[in-house]
Write an enzyme that holds these catalytic residues in place. Structure first.
Site, PDB file in Angstrom:
ATOM      1  N   HIS A 137      -2.225  -7.247   3.863  1.00 38.90           N
ATOM      2  CA  HIS A 137      -1.032  -6.814   4.604  1.00 38.90           C
ATOM      3  C   HIS A 137      -1.321  -6.670   6.103  1.00 38.90           C
ATOM      4  O   HIS A 137      -0.454  -6.914   6.938  1.00 38.90           O
ATOM      5  CB  HIS A 137      -0.539  -5.487   4.023  1.00 38.90           C
ATOM      6  CG  HIS A 137       0.786  -5.034   4.562  1.00 38.90           C
ATOM      7  ND1 HIS A 137       1.911  -5.836   4.536  1.00 38.90           N
ATOM      8  CD2 HIS A 137       1.175  -3.869   5.147  1.00 38.90           C
ATOM      9  CE1 HIS A 137       2.930  -5.170   5.082  1.00 38.90           C
ATOM     10  NE2 HIS A 137       2.511  -3.993   5.461  1.00 38.90           N
ATOM     11  N   SER A 145       6.401  -5.620   8.171  1.00 41.09           N
ATOM     12  CA  SER A 145       6.391  -4.549   7.181  1.00 41.09           C
ATOM     13  C   SER A 145       7.661  -3.702   7.307  1.00 41.09           C
ATOM     14  O   SER A 145       8.769  -4.244   7.279  1.00 41.09           O
ATOM     15  CB  SER A 145       5.117  -3.720   7.386  1.00 41.09           C
ATOM     16  OG  SER A 145       4.913  -2.825   6.333  1.00 41.09           O
ATOM     17  N   ASP A 158      -1.477 -10.830   0.925  1.00 39.17           N
ATOM     18  CA  ASP A 158      -0.797  -9.539   1.063  1.00 39.17           C
ATOM     19  C   ASP A 158      -0.217  -9.145  -0.294  1.00 39.17           C
ATOM     20  O   ASP A 158       0.736  -9.748  -0.761  1.00 39.17           O
ATOM     21  CB  ASP A 158       0.309  -9.660   2.115  1.00 39.17           C
ATOM     22  CG  ASP A 158       1.031  -8.338   2.375  1.00 39.17           C
ATOM     23  OD1 ASP A 158       0.784  -7.352   1.657  1.00 39.17           O
ATOM     24  OD2 ASP A 158       1.841  -8.308   3.317  1.00 39.17           O
TER      25      ASP A 158
END
Lengths: 373, 198
Positions: free
Chosen positions: A350, A152, A317
């Site tokens: 995610h 991320s 995600d």
């Protein structure tokens, strides 16, 4: 009970840097401190160092356990015999500048005023973090990382390392990340910020002086964040329409399990995370855009990079979708860089990058196995 | 699937590749062809495979691998960005045969394909006895085969003739030996070097 695949008890360390640092915003910090942890041993030619970069709510505590019993946020990945094997690699985790886990940030004393920085702490960016991490590398005697790894926002830092210091990183592992945030992503961040900024306890960011925290705003920000970290399918599977107390209440208390989950996550977050750090970190996410200086041309932006890359995304995600990772991959291909890309079929949205999906960990482990030390 | 024939088809492909080329291998399996071409020709290669086990095997083999679904085409790959785009023994596993070849020739200067010849003598015999062929080249029972397109050397060449695909070289093999007489009947495996017709 001793886990022989854990790095065991770890004690954070602290490094003080007295050289001023100019930030991307134009602000200058006269000096700063970083809190960090290390696992494994740096080898004689200092060629086995790996930096793990944290995302929005992470910290320097990547692996092992603290004396208070808290486990590192990526302990399933980092340890002896784990995919990032601390028997081979010297692993460094660092709390980023502007953080709330001990590195200099809004909760630190502003030497100019003698008071806590609060909202006066400058907005820091991914570029600033990487510049700061490079100073820590200098301090630790690491000229070139064997690898920099992150998921991320952490993946953005790994990517930035290859651009800002192309000769100081041999491998970048960019996981569940993106070359820049989409409008939708910025929109989520803006709602989170507005929740904090409009909390009556925010006091323009100087809430420490009033002995309060903008808990309502931070809680809302976290609740919304959690919605975007999970997939629709997984939420349906995990919570569905289950009622917490078996019947509808016809009021605004918790009816559904999902409400209970979000309230719990939101409340818990306010007990350990700082709202000013949350604001800064969402801005760092929004501002990251290496192609921005190249008229949006990511291929041109990545032409400076020399590292080998491992890019991974997760099929469910939607906050950092596989398509965003593919953008990075195609730009790397254009530049003739070595890259492998795995698109992991994992149901957890995610959040998958923090979980121990077997294919995910196998392929990350295989990639690390090929890295020479 | 490249392991079925051992290394002899690798040797043929390597003959068509110049040193230091940029090579894309579609349906790269465990990456052994790219590993071979890197050792023999110093190519800078990338494999594409959508099978998680193959992706893992490629990473273990130190081969660049991209987990993309070939049915979605090669969108995202730039025109003329590779010297050769290879599809070794996988052409019969994709549905959009013509589209894939067209994409290979958009992305690469040349394409290299190999496939099992469904018209091979042994396969015709199996059909004449009422059964789908199972052989070294087609090692699967019909109900578990990854193959979705069954075609002969003659079929392939007429596709190329009709679609502006230039056959620059073709080599045909039976049990590792080159076949020159009536390959559509006598060859188990066909390899082609293809280009865009000027």
């Amino acid at each position: 009970m001793t886990d022989n695949r854990s790095v065991g008890l770890v004690v954070p360390q602290r490094a003080r840097f007295d050289q001023p640092i100019s930030l991307r915003s134009g602000a200058v910090l006269p000096g700063f401190e970083l809190v960090y942890e290390t696992y494994g041993e740096l080898n004689a030619d200092r060629s086995n160092a790996v930096l793990v970069c944290h995302a929005l709510s992470g910290s320097h505590h990547v692996a092992g356990v603290h004396a208070d019993g808290s486990t590192g946020w990526w302990d399933n990945l980092v340890g002896p015999g784990k995919p990032l094997d601390t028997n081979r690699f010297f692993v460094v985790g660092v709390n980023n500048l502007g953080g709330c886990y001990g590195s200099t940030g809004p909760m630190s004393v502003n030497p100019a005023t003698g008071k806590l920085y609060g909202a006066d702490f400058p907005v820091v960016t991914v570029e600033d973090w990487v510049a700061v991490q490079a100073r820590l590398a200098d301090r630790l005697g690491i000229h070139c990382w064997a690898a920099v790894l992150g998921g991320s926002l952490g993946g953005m830092q790994a990517l930035e390392w290859t651009l800002q210091f192309p000769d100081r990183i041999r491998h970048a592992l960019v996981i569940a990340s993106a070359p820049h945030l989409s409008a939708q992503n910025i929109a989520f961040n803006e709602v989170a910020r507005q929740a904090i900024l409009t909390d009556p306890d925010f006091h323009g960011g100087h809430y420490y002086e009033h002995d309060v925290v903008p808990a309502r705003g931070l809680r809302l920000a976290r609740m919304m964040g959690h919605i975007t970290y999970l997939s629709d399918d997984q939420m349906a599977e995990k919570f569905g329409r289950q009622l917490r107390d078996g019947k509808l209440k016809f009021n605004y208390e918790v009816d559904f399990q999902i409400e209970s989950y979000l309230r719990y996550q939101g409340d818990k977050f306010t007990t350990y995370f700082d709202a000013n750090t949350y604001l800064i970190t969402t801005k760092a996410l929004d501002y990251f855009d290496p192609a921005g200086a190249y008229g949006g041309d990511l291929q041109a932006a990545l032409s400076r990079a020399k590292a080998d890359f491992f890019v991974a995304s997760f099929t469910t995600d939607w906050r950092f979708s596989p398509e965003r990772s593919r953008e990075i991959v195609y730009a790397l291909l254009h530049n003739g860089l070595d890259v492998s890309y795995a698109e992991i079929d994992c149901p957890h949205g995610h959040d998958s990058f923090l979980l121990d999906d077997s294919q995910y960990h196998a392929v990350v482990g295989a990639y690390f196995d090929r890295i020479e030390t | 699937m490249t392991e079925i024939f051992g290394r002899f088809d690798f040797d043929v492909i390597a003959r068509w590749i110049r040193p230091q080329e940029r090579v894309l291998d579609l349906g790269c399996g465990d990456g052994s062809l790219l590993k071979f071409l890197a050792a023999e020709r110093g190519v800078h290669g990338y494999g594409v495979d959508n099978d998680p086990g193959n992706v893992l095997a490629c990473v273990r083999n130190g081969v660049n691998v991209l987990q993309f679904d070939l049915e979605r085409g090669l969108q995202g790959f730039e025109d003329d960005s590779f010297d050769h785009v290879i599809m070794s023994l996988s052409l019969q596993t994709v549905r959009h045969t013509e589209g894939v070849i067209r994409e290979m020739l958009r992305v690469g200067h040349e394409a290299v394909v190999s496939f099992p010849n469904f018209g091979y003598r042994g396969h015709r015999e199996a059909i004449s006895q009422g059964h789908m062929p199972v052989s070294e080249a087609l090692p699967y029972q019909w109900y578990e085969s990854p193959n979705v397109r069954f075609f002969t050397i003659a079929d392939f060449e007429s596709l190329c003739a009709g679609k502006g695909i230039e056959i620059r070289e073709g080599l045909f093999f039976d049990e590792g030996r080159e076949v020159t007489i009536d390959p559509n009947l006598n060859a188990e495996l066909a390899l082609y070097r293809l280009g865009r017709r000027a």
